[in-house]
Scaffold this active site. Structure first.
Site, PDB file in Angstrom:
ATOM      1  CG  ASN A 173      -0.260  -0.892  -8.489  1.00 46.38           C
ATOM      2  OD1 ASN A 173      -0.353  -1.397  -9.566  1.00 46.38           O
ATOM      3  ND2 ASN A 173       0.138  -1.711  -7.493  1.00 46.38           N
ATOM      4  CG  ASN A 215      -1.529  -3.981   0.006  1.00 40.94           C
ATOM      5  OD1 ASN A 215      -1.124  -3.723  -0.870  1.00 40.94           O
ATOM      6  ND2 ASN A 215      -0.738  -3.216   1.034  1.00 40.94           N
ATOM      7  CE  LYS A 268       7.716 -32.912  -5.644  1.00 41.28           C
ATOM      8  NZ  LYS A 268       7.578 -33.227  -7.252  1.00 41.28           N
ATOM      9  CE1 TYR A 293      -1.761   1.626  -4.810  1.00 43.59           C
ATOM     10  CE2 TYR A 293      -1.569   3.115  -2.836  1.00 43.59           C
ATOM     11  CZ  TYR A 293      -1.171   1.896  -3.395  1.00 43.59           C
ATOM     12  OH  TYR A 293      -0.801   0.907  -2.717  1.00 43.59           O
ATOM     13  CE  LYS A 322       5.730   2.584  -1.710  1.00 42.66           C
ATOM     14  NZ  LYS A 322       6.131   1.336  -1.072  1.00 42.66           N
ATOM     15  CG  MET A 323       4.885   9.634  -6.037  1.00 37.33           C
ATOM     16  SD  MET A 323       4.944  11.278  -6.563  1.00 37.33           S
ATOM     17  CE  MET A 323       4.104  10.962  -7.977  1.00 37.33           C
ATOM     18  CE  LYS A 324       1.600   2.207  -5.180  1.00 40.44           C
ATOM     19  NZ  LYS A 324       2.461   1.055  -4.882  1.00 40.44           N
ATOM     20  CG  ASP A 331       5.761   0.872  -5.662  1.00 43.81           C
ATOM     21  OD1 ASP A 331       6.262   0.270  -6.633  1.00 43.81           O
ATOM     22  OD2 ASP A 331       5.205   0.770  -4.802  1.00 43.81           O
ATOM     23  CB  ALA A 332       7.561   1.551 -11.524  1.00 46.74           C
ATOM     24  CG  ASN A 333       3.327  -0.978  -7.834  1.00 48.22           C
ATOM     25  OD1 ASN A 333       3.008   0.173  -7.635  1.00 48.22           O
ATOM     26  ND2 ASN A 333       3.162  -1.877  -7.015  1.00 48.22           N
ATOM     27  CD  GLU A 372       8.237   0.056  -3.202  1.00 46.64           C
ATOM     28  OE1 GLU A 372       8.512   1.033  -2.531  1.00 46.64           O
ATOM     29  OE2 GLU A 372       7.350  -0.518  -3.316  1.00 46.64           O
ATOM     30  CD  GLU A 394       5.476  -4.229  -3.519  1.00 49.56           C
ATOM     31  OE1 GLU A 394       5.776  -3.037  -3.284  1.00 49.56           O
ATOM     32  OE2 GLU A 394       4.171  -4.375  -3.678  1.00 49.56           O
ATOM     33  CG  ASP A 437       4.520  -8.004   3.569  1.00 49.37           C
ATOM     34  OD1 ASP A 437       4.609  -8.310   4.774  1.00 49.37           O
ATOM     35  OD2 ASP A 437       3.575  -7.172   3.077  1.00 49.37           O
ATOM     36  CG  HIS A 451       4.769  -4.576   0.620  1.00 44.67           C
ATOM     37  ND1 HIS A 451       3.779  -5.509   0.969  1.00 44.67           N
ATOM     38  CD2 HIS A 451       4.055  -3.813  -0.377  1.00 44.67           C
ATOM     39  CE1 HIS A 451       2.811  -5.260   0.385  1.00 44.67           C
ATOM     40  NE2 HIS A 451       2.791  -4.248  -0.646  1.00 44.67           N
ATOM     41  CD  GLU A 486       4.302   0.286   1.794  1.00 42.52           C
ATOM     42  OE1 GLU A 486       4.562  -1.001   1.874  1.00 42.52           O
ATOM     43  OE2 GLU A 486       3.993   0.689   0.786  1.00 42.52           O
ATOM     44  CB  SER A 487       2.844   3.512   7.334  1.00 47.36           C
ATOM     45  OG  SER A 487       1.693   4.289   7.869  1.00 47.36           O
ATOM     46  CE1 TYR A 488       0.490   0.765   1.044  1.00 53.41           C
ATOM     47  CE2 TYR A 488       0.416  -0.917   2.876  1.00 53.41           C
ATOM     48  CZ  TYR A 488       0.894  -0.555   1.644  1.00 53.41           C
ATOM     49  OH  TYR A 488       1.459  -1.639   0.970  1.00 53.41           O
TER      50      TYR A 488
HETATM   51  O1  OAA Z   1       0.129  -0.835  -4.706  1.00 53.98           O
HETATM   52  C1  OAA Z   1       0.330  -1.982  -4.237  1.00 53.98           C
HETATM   53  O2  OAA Z   1       0.518  -2.952  -4.688  1.00 53.98           O
HETATM   54  C2  OAA Z   1       1.368  -1.756  -3.034  1.00 53.98           C
HETATM   55  C3  OAA Z   1       2.862  -1.548  -2.951  1.00 53.98           C
HETATM   56  O3  OAA Z   1       3.491  -1.762  -4.052  1.00 53.98           O
HETATM   57  C4  OAA Z   1       3.491  -0.839  -1.861  1.00 53.98           C
HETATM   58  O4  OAA Z   1       3.049  -0.691  -0.880  1.00 53.98           O
HETATM   59  O5  OAA Z   1       4.686  -0.652  -1.970  1.00 53.98           O
HETATM   60 MG    MG Z   2       5.722  -1.259  -3.957  1.00 54.85          MG
END
Ligand code: OAA
Ligand code: MG
Length: 388
Positions: A19, A53, A99, A154, A180-182, A211-213, A237, A264, A291, A321, A340-342
């Site tokens: 990503n 993950n 703590k 990805y 969803k795509m990166k 998704d920009a992570n 995202e 996430e 998550d 997530h 979510e689903s992969y």
């Molecule tokens: O690529 C990743 O770390 C997974 C991620 O962000 C997602 O599933 O939204």
């Molecule tokens: Mg994400």
């Protein structure tokens, strides 16, 4: 009844993808089995759990602290009035002498064990976990039909726009409506081209998430947002670092029609509450993705839902997530907005029980005892390997 042993093992979930921030060439997870002396059909009842993950296996934390606390505890202190394991009591036992604050990797270790304890509890009741959750923490009635979207898209060496389109189309062919795509791992111009390729396959109707992570600072994230505004997106995202509430607020305050999604990588109800208080997100427009498998499990997730509700966040705005069956059960039990689903990644841990098909972007949960891992044969085989 008592817990007689907890086993854990690290498994690879490596994949040649990246990503905007990390690659997955070394990715692992922890699988745990909580074994009891309760015997059903000639076999001990065992609960299984694993993390999703992104955060690697956490075996050493489990071995050194959280498992001994469970197995050394007075067995009766882990039971409720019905004489069955109480995941809330077990959670408090695991977190003794920890703590507050600093929710780093320990939230993953506890999340794995919490998942196994809920699986165990529902198996002891011989019911699906979503029923247990709906009855104990929801409005009594689970909704077995859950929205799921396909995460992928990805960056991959040598992967061009055609391959991206083929991938996304294959998700549609499998019954998904949203994918969803990166983004953020290439130039803005290249990402815009990739997004346009994706939208050409998907057609109209806000069916694409990007998704920009957490890659950008507030200015970069805002510049991206300006470009993204011209597309018909379902959400944008993790535009900035998940702990950058000011940055999140700056992006959220641009008053665009593009919904944001994040969370996430926030691992406690306190972090979630701070996001709600200071992140400027709109409970009518935006989405939250905490998550449980990474963030202390369902016991903590319930607190997260509780503290955010007074700020206007209904369960339907939560779409976790991680792509695991635990969150599917929570979604069905508590009326979350989906999961979510992969479809092609992180197997055999992600996905659905055998025979469950995605139809019109939804799955219908089968009636399996516990979380349902035993209904997914490849995952069941890996779980069983812990018992050899
Ligand atoms: O690529 C990743 O770390 C997974 C991620 O962000 C997602 O599933 O939204
Ligand atoms: Mg994400």
């Amino acid at each position: 009844m008592r817990i007689v042993e907890v086993r854990e093992r690290t498994f690879p979930i490596a994949s040649p993808i990246r990503n905007a921030v990390v690659d997955f060439s070394q990715m692992t997870l922890s699988l745990a089995a909580v074994i009891t002396d309760e015997v059903r059909d000639g076999r001990p009842v065992v609960g299984f759990g694993f993390n999703s993950n992104g955060r690697y296996g956490q075996g050493s934390l489990m071995r050194e602290r959280f498992v001994p606390r469970l197995t050394d505890a007075d067995p009766d202190s882990l039971l409720d009035d019905s004489g069955l394991i109480d995941p809330h009591a077990a959670w408090a036992t695991m977190m003794a002498n920890e703590k507050p604050g600093g929710h780093g990797e320990r939230s993953v270790a506890v999340g794995v064990l919490d998942m196994a304890l809920w699986d165990l509890r529902a198996k002891l009741e011989e019911r699906p976990l979503y029923d247990v959750i709906a009855q104990r923490h929801g409005d009594g009635q689970a909704d077995r039909r859950v929205f799921v979207y396909a995460a992928g898209g990805y960056y991959h060496p040598g992967k061009g726009d055609q391959a991206l389109q083929d991938e996304l189309k294959s998700y549609l062919d499998r019954g998904y409506t949203h994918v969803k795509m990166k983004i953020g791992g290439a130039s803005l111009a290249e990402d815009c081209r990739r997004i346009e390729s994706a939208l050409a396959v998907l057609g109209p109707g806000q069916r694409l998430m990007v998704d920009a992570n957490g890659r950008f600072d507030a200015d970069e994230a805002t510049a991206y947002l300006k470009a993204l505004e011209s597309y018909d997106l379902h959400w944008y995202e993790e535009p900035v670092d998940p702990l950058d509430y000011e940055g999140t607020r700056a992006v959220a305050g641009q008053r665009t029609r593009v919904p944001l999604a994040t969370g996430e990588n926030l691992f406690s109800h306190w972090d979630a509450l701070n996001l709600g208080r200071y992140g400027g997100l709109d409970p009518q427009r935006d989405y939250l993705q905490f998550d449980c498998a990474l963030s202390y499990g369902l016991v903590e997730y319930l607190r997260t839902l509780e503290v955010l509700r007074p700020l206007g966040w209904e369960p339907s705005r939560f779409i976790p997530h991680g792509g695991h069956q635990m969150s599917l059960n929570i979604a069905a039990g508590l009326g979350l907005g989906g999961n979510e689903s992969y479809p092609d990644l992180f197997q055999p841990f992600g996905g659905f029980p055998d025979g469950v098909q995605v139809q019109d972007g939804h799955v219908t949960m089968p009636e399996l005892p516990g979380i349902g891992f035993e209904g997914k044969s490849d995952l069941a085989a890996v779980c069983a390997s812990l018992l050899d």
